[in-house]
Each structure stands twice: as C-alpha cells, then as structure tokens.
Design an enzyme around this catalytic site. Structure first.
Site, short mmCIF file in Angstrom:
data_model
loop_
_atom_site.label_atom_id
_atom_site.label_comp_id
_atom_site.label_asym_id
_atom_site.label_seq_id
_atom_site.Cartn_x
_atom_site.Cartn_y
_atom_site.Cartn_z
N HIS A 1 -11.83 -6.05 7.79
CA HIS A 1 -12.56 -5.62 6.58
C HIS A 1 -13.66 -4.63 6.89
CE1 HIS A 1 -10.80 -9.61 5.85
NE2 HIS A 1 -10.46 -9.04 4.71
N GLU B 1 0.83 -1.21 0.00
CA GLU B 1 0.00 0.00 0.00
C GLU B 1 0.86 1.26 0.00
OE1 GLU B 1 -0.68 -2.73 1.65
OE2 GLU B 1 -2.61 -3.26 0.72
#
Ligand SMILES: Cc1ncc(C[n+]2csc(CCOP(=O)(O)OP(=O)(O)O)c2C)c(N)n1
Length: 688
Positions: free
Chosen positions: A492, A424
C-alpha cells in the site's frame, strides 16, 4: 439475416485480395527486402471477410490482431496502405512508426478499427470499453443511432490464455454488453498447441455454460457454416445487446511469421491443412451455387491488377521524415498555438468545450482536506460534462476505500459512477475503449502497487498517439494512492512514480495539498493527454495539506512547479509528502531555502529549478521513491548538465534505499527520508 444475405461477390473479392497480397509479399516483396515484417493470414481469410461484410454500422468497432488483414481490407483499409506499412513507408496508419500488421482505422466513414497492438491478448479489454461506451452513450447521453452497433474482437487460440481475454469476458458477460468474440483457432499459438492454452484445446466447449454468453463453434473453412453462424451471431449481439463467442477452426497455411519454418508440424499435418484451404473451398462453394468458373477467374484477375497497382503505389511512397520522429508523444501545437487534435478519442475530438478557467485559487472559506477537494472537483466535472465517467474497485456504492468518490454514485447514478470487477487490466483497458469512443474515463487504481496488472494497457494507452501518428489518443485520468501512512508496507505504500515516467505519453502529477489536488485533477480531466494522478495516502487527510476549496474553475497548469518557501541558501526540490518534511526540516534548522514543490513530474518545471539554482548554487532533491534511478537522478543529471557552472556543492539526493517499504514503523522510519535525515543532508550541503 441468413446465409443468402451474404454479399458473396464482396467476400470473394476480399478473400482474394488478402490471399494474393500475402503471396506477393512472400514471393516478391520479402525476398527483395522490400517488406520488412510479414505475417500471413493464409487460411484465416474466409471467416474474417464474412464477418467484416456484416459490420456495416458506423459505430461498430473491431479490435484486431496481427493476423487480421482480411478483416481490415474488408472494412476498407486501402490496399496501398496495407502494403506500404510493412515496408515501413510514410503515410498510412502509423507513418512508418509501427510494424505493418499493427493497424488502426478511425471511424469517420464507417466502423472503427481500434488501435491494434503487438501484445497478444491486449486487444480484448479496450473492445470491452467500446461496448460499454455504446451502452452508455445510447442510454445516458442519448446519442442517437448507437443501439445496434457492436464491438467485435478477434483473437487466436493462444490469446484465450491471456489475462486480457478473461478480463474482457468477465466484464462483458457481467454487464451483458454487445460484444462479439471471434476466436480463430488454427491449433497453434506460434508453435504451442491449442491443448496447452485451454483444457482439451477448445475454448468454445469450455465456455458453453458461461452466463450471458452465447457460443458458436464451427469450421472456418466451410462457407455455408461460416455464413450461417456469423450472421446469426452478429444479429444476436446487435439485437439482444448481449455478448457471444464464435470459435472457428481454421488452418494456418504458413509459418507463424515469414521466418518460421514450421518444423514443429509434420509433413502430413501441413498437407491436411492445405486440404482445408478456405479459398479453394469458397471457390467450389460459389461454383456449386451458380458461379461460372470464368467469373471467379475474372474476379481474380481484377484483384491481381488492383494489387499490382497498389504494390507500385506502396513502393513509390517516400521514407518517413526523421525530423518528425519525436512528434506526437503528447498533443502537439501548431505555430499559432492551436492543438493538433487526434482524429479519434477523447473529448476534444468530440468537440467538447469547457468553461473558462482561473489560475488564482479562492483563498477564503472552510479548509478542506485533499479527499474533499478531489471529491468536489469530480462532482463539478461530472455535473458539467456527461461524457465523464468515474469508476474503479469500490468506487461506487462505498465511495472508494479512501472516500474520494463518496456520494457521487448516489448523485450521478450507477451508469456514470460505478464499481468495476477486480481486474486492473480491465479497468485501464476498458478506459482506453471508453476514451476511443469519445468519453473521459476517470479511473481509480485502489493502490499504486495494484496498477501492476494494468502495465500493458497503461503502456499501450500512453504510446497510442505516437504509434498511430496522431490518428488516435486515449486521454484519461488514473488516480492512484500510495506512499507511507501511519505504517508502511510493500503493497500500500509503494510510490515508484518513476516507473510511469518511462511510460511514454503519460503525464504525471503528484499534489502535496488540497488546492493543488483540485487544480491538478481538473487540469488532468480536461487534458487531451492521459494523466496519472498520484494521491499520497499520508496527505489525504493531513492537517497541513488542507486549504480552502480553490473554486470550480481553478486549474493548476501541468508542468508548473510552485515555490512554496523562499530563501537564498539552498534549492530543495520535492513533491508529495516530502514537501512538508523539507519545510519543517529547514524551519527547525533555521535554514533559508527555496523550496520547490514540483507538483507535476511529467512534464516537470526545469526552468523554476534552474532559476532557483542560479540564486542558491546548491541543490538537494528529496523523494520517497527508491534512490536508484528515482526521479531525483533525472533532475540531478539535468542540473549537472545545464547548471554545472552554477554549482558550489555536489547535488544531493535524499530518498529511500532500494528496498520495499517496511511495515514496522521503526523499520520504516529507519529508511524513509525523515525530517532529521533531510535536515542533516541540508546541513552537509550548506557546509560544503
Ligand atoms: C503478451 C505477448 N506474449 C508473447 C508474444 C509473442 N507471440 C506473438 S504471437 C504468439 C502466438 C499467438 O498465437 P495465437 O493467439 O493462437 O494466434 P495465431 O498467431 O495462431 O493467429 C506469441 C507467443 C506477444 N506478441 N505478446
């Protein structure tokens, strides 16, 4: 190119400029309390001056760090700017906002110096983005003259232990990009020896077998070796369009910074370092190769005079104006309403124009879910603008784990819609480099929680406009899904959008339905500021979030809330999945509420909320993010201050307790703002 092609006069001039500048700072300006923060480059000058002299292509870029002043001077940094910035004077590259060793230089008349940063290692991935942009712009957008330019990054031996180094190394060697690492190994990362940064203390040795990476290892104080290896490496990267790494051993002839007394080095060590002084070696080399002593002396005198003038020019600069301190967090507008566009970065600095927009959605047609609304928006923007790139993990071939980018790679090709490596930091840092090179990156972070490794790049991208006093900006869109689904979990389902509201310079939007998703995404993609685009997992395919596709020209202006229900008894402020829950809670409870879907949290629409409060005199804020210091606290504090006299009841917040989202649905629902919980708070406030 070879040793004899080096412009030694230029190299000697820049080496001396840097050395004498360090000396004047250390001996005069710091003791006089004129220079506030001093980082010397003593010992590092030669390699940087030689490498800088080879960077002559206008599309070359350098991503540097605090010990890179010899390079910056070589690339044209005015001496007065270099001296005035550590004095925190006005003008120059940050207008007194950033420490003087953190520099930037837009590339209008030559190579770009990408905006530097204070975090060691953060320089690597933006430079990878620049290298990818060179490749992209010469291959896809057919920009002429980019096919010999290269991206160069400087770092110390300590920086090779950082995430940024490895992320960039992986990107540029996997994609085989024109990227040159120059690692200046002075054996210390502040006080920590190089042996603790990489096994054996030599990163070059450890990387010899790395695929697609040519290694050069040498002595950064030996002019002949420096010239030979630097020329060969630069030529290779230019011609082969493939990465290389140069590691040069250099002495650090100073403390880490001015106040470091180097007590961790022995006396012998310090003496040995001085024996390797590259300035003395350069002089001997030049004399051996035909320079008269007098020529060196004359050059030194000339540089000293130039420097004395620059010191006076720096001293005479004014103090920065405190009235200006808050400017340039986001794009500023002048009195006529025209944007003050940064010198470099993003589409507006490139002069890209967009078709006219409409503010009314098309209301006919088949209803689409959020996924489809976003997909069509991306498709249209990719179609009309070849500077848009869409990427992330699994975004290409698979079309995204949430299917938002499905079919886009097939239609637009692997250059424009692509899978990235699993980093990321790499995704966001690369996006910043792409933006600096005039492109519009739209990156997906697979789940909001997985933005964690990108935090440093997110912050640096957000603050860059302010730090560079509007010289650079990196407009981009980061799409990230989060929030509960059928089940929750700590990975999540995290929202924590409030974290990004402290990321200075970022806009943040959080749509609750398909039409808004399309309109906000288009606004974000045409914005001159970076935007975090939050996608709620539970809404992506929710029936209630479906709408007719609002049209290819539809935008939702950032910062405009929508009043989705009108009622006179209570103001409810929500966003994302909480909007529908609030609507249901009120409907089933027979309550008359003004339901405000904030849609955009940075900026947020205080006027609409305050106007509603004038009518209802009561307010509840509902969010899925944790209670403590959630965005509800900000809204609530604003209303307490600006709407105190309007209130007939305490402002209430319904939010998650301060825990991660639980997996088990029963556990999850025991803590989420459910319809029933929301309804009971509405009731309490109405009955107060
Ligand atoms: C991410 C980060 N961690 C820690 C620091 C504090 N720090 C500044 S410089 C430095 C040492 C870096 O050493 P190296 O990369 O070898 O460069 P050198 O100073 O030797 O040129 C440290 C620990 C920082 N600026 N950024």
């Amino acid at each position: 190119m070879s040793h004899s092609d080096i412009d030694w006069e230029l190299v000697a001039r820049n080496v001396l400029r840097s050395r004498l500048m360090d000396e004047v700072e250390e001996e005069k300006l710091v003791p006089n309390n004129e220079t506030m923060y001093q980082f010397s480059a003593k010992g590092h000058e030669l390699g940087q001056a030689v490498l800088g002299s080879l960077l002559t292509d206008p599309w070359d870029a350098v991503s540097a760090y605090y010990r890179s002043r010899p390079m910056l001077i070589t690339l044209g940094l005015p001496l007065a700017d270099a001296l005035a910035a550590p004095m925190a004077k006005s003008g120059g590259y940050s207008n007194g906002r950033d420490i003087g060793v953190v520099c930037n230089m837009p590339g209008s008349d030559g190579p770009t110096v990408l905006p530097m940063a204070g975090d060691v290692g953060s320089q690597y991935t933006p430079a990878a983005g620049w290298a990818q942009a060179l490749w992209y712009r010469s291959k896809v957008t057919d920009d002429a003259g980019l096919d010999r330019a290269i991206s160069v990054v400087l770092g110390g031996d300590g920086s090779v232990a950082t995430n940024g180094f490895w992320s960039a190394l992986n990107i540029v060697s996997t994609l085989d990009l024109p990227y040159l690492f120059y690692i200046e190994d002075n054996r210390y990362g502040l006080s920590v020896p190089a042996e603790l940064q990489t096994p054996g203390g030599n990163i070059a040795k450890n990387l010899y077998s790395y695929k697609n990476l040519r290694i050069y290892d040498g002595d950064g104080t030996d002019p002949k070796e420096v010239a030979g290896k630097m020329s060969e490496a630069v030529t290779r990267v230019r011609e082969k369009r493939s990465p290389a790494l140069i590691r040069m051993q250099v002495p650090r002839l100073c403390g880490h910074a001015i106040h470091d007394n180097q007590a961790y080095k022995s006396k012998e060590m310090i003496e040995q370092e001085w024996e390797r002084d590259p300035v003395a070696r350069l002089k001997s080399h030049l004399v051996e190769n035909g320079w008269e002593e007098a020529r060196w002396k004359a050059l030194k005198k000339e540089v000293q005079e130039e420097l004395d003038e620059a010191v006076e020019a720096a001293r005479s600069r004014s103090e920065p104006d405190p009235e200006e301190t808050k400017k340039h967090v986001f794009t500023e507008y002048d009195k006529e309403g025209n944007p003050e566009i940064q010198q470099q970065g993003g589409l507006y600095a490139e002069g890209v124009a967009f078709p006219d927009v409409v503010l009314e959605p098309e209301r006919d047609g088949q209803r689409v879910n959020i996924v489809e609304a976003e997909r069509r928006t991306l498709e249209y923007e990719l179609e009309i603008n070849d500077k848009v790139l869409v990427f992330g993990e699994d975004v290409g071939r698979k079309g995204g784990v949430h299917a938002v980018t499905q079919g886009l790679q097939r239609k637009f090709g692997e250059e424009r819609v692509f899978d990235t490596s699993l980093s990321e930091e790499g995704i966001v840092g690369r996006a910043a480099g792409l933006a600096y090179a005039g492109l519009m990156p739209v990156a997906e972070i697979q789940f909001r929680k997985y933005a964690d490794p990108a935090t440093e790049q997110i912050h640096n991208c957000g603050t860059v406009r302010w730090r560079t006093a509007n010289r650079f900006a990196a407009p981009m869109v980061l799409r990230m899904p989060g929030g509960f689904a059928k089940v929750g979990d700590p990975w999540h389902s995290l929202c924590n959008e409030v974290d990004f509201l402290h990321a200075v310079g970022w806009q943040l939007v959080f749509p609750s339905n398909a039409a808004d998703a399309a309109g906000l995404l288009r606004s974000a993609m045409r914005s001159n500021n970076p935007t975090i685009f939050f996608e709620h997992r539970n809404l992506l395919d929710a029936k209630h979030a479906r709408c007719p596709y609002p049209g290819d020209d539809y935008v939702v202006p950032l910062g405009e809330a929508e009043l989705v229900e009108e009622g006179s008894d209570l103001t409810v402020v929500a966003w994302g999945a909480m909007v529908e829950r609030c609507r249901k809670a009120a409907e089933e409870g027979g309550m008359e509420i003004d339901l405000i879907d904030l849609r955009s949290l940075m900026p947020w629409d205080r006027e609409t909320v305050l106007q509603s409060l004038e009518k209802t005199n009561r307010c509840v804020i509902v969010h899925e993010d944790a209670m403590t210091a959630g965005f509800g606290s900000e809204i609530s504090a604003t209303l307490a201050h600006e709407g105190f006299k309007l209130l007939d009841a305490p402002i209430r917040r319904v939010a998650m307790p301060d825990i991660p989202v639980p997996f088990n649905p029963k556990l999850m629902n025991s803590v989420m703002p459910t319809k029933d919980r929301i309804q009971s708070v509405f009731k309490e406030v109405l009955e107060f």
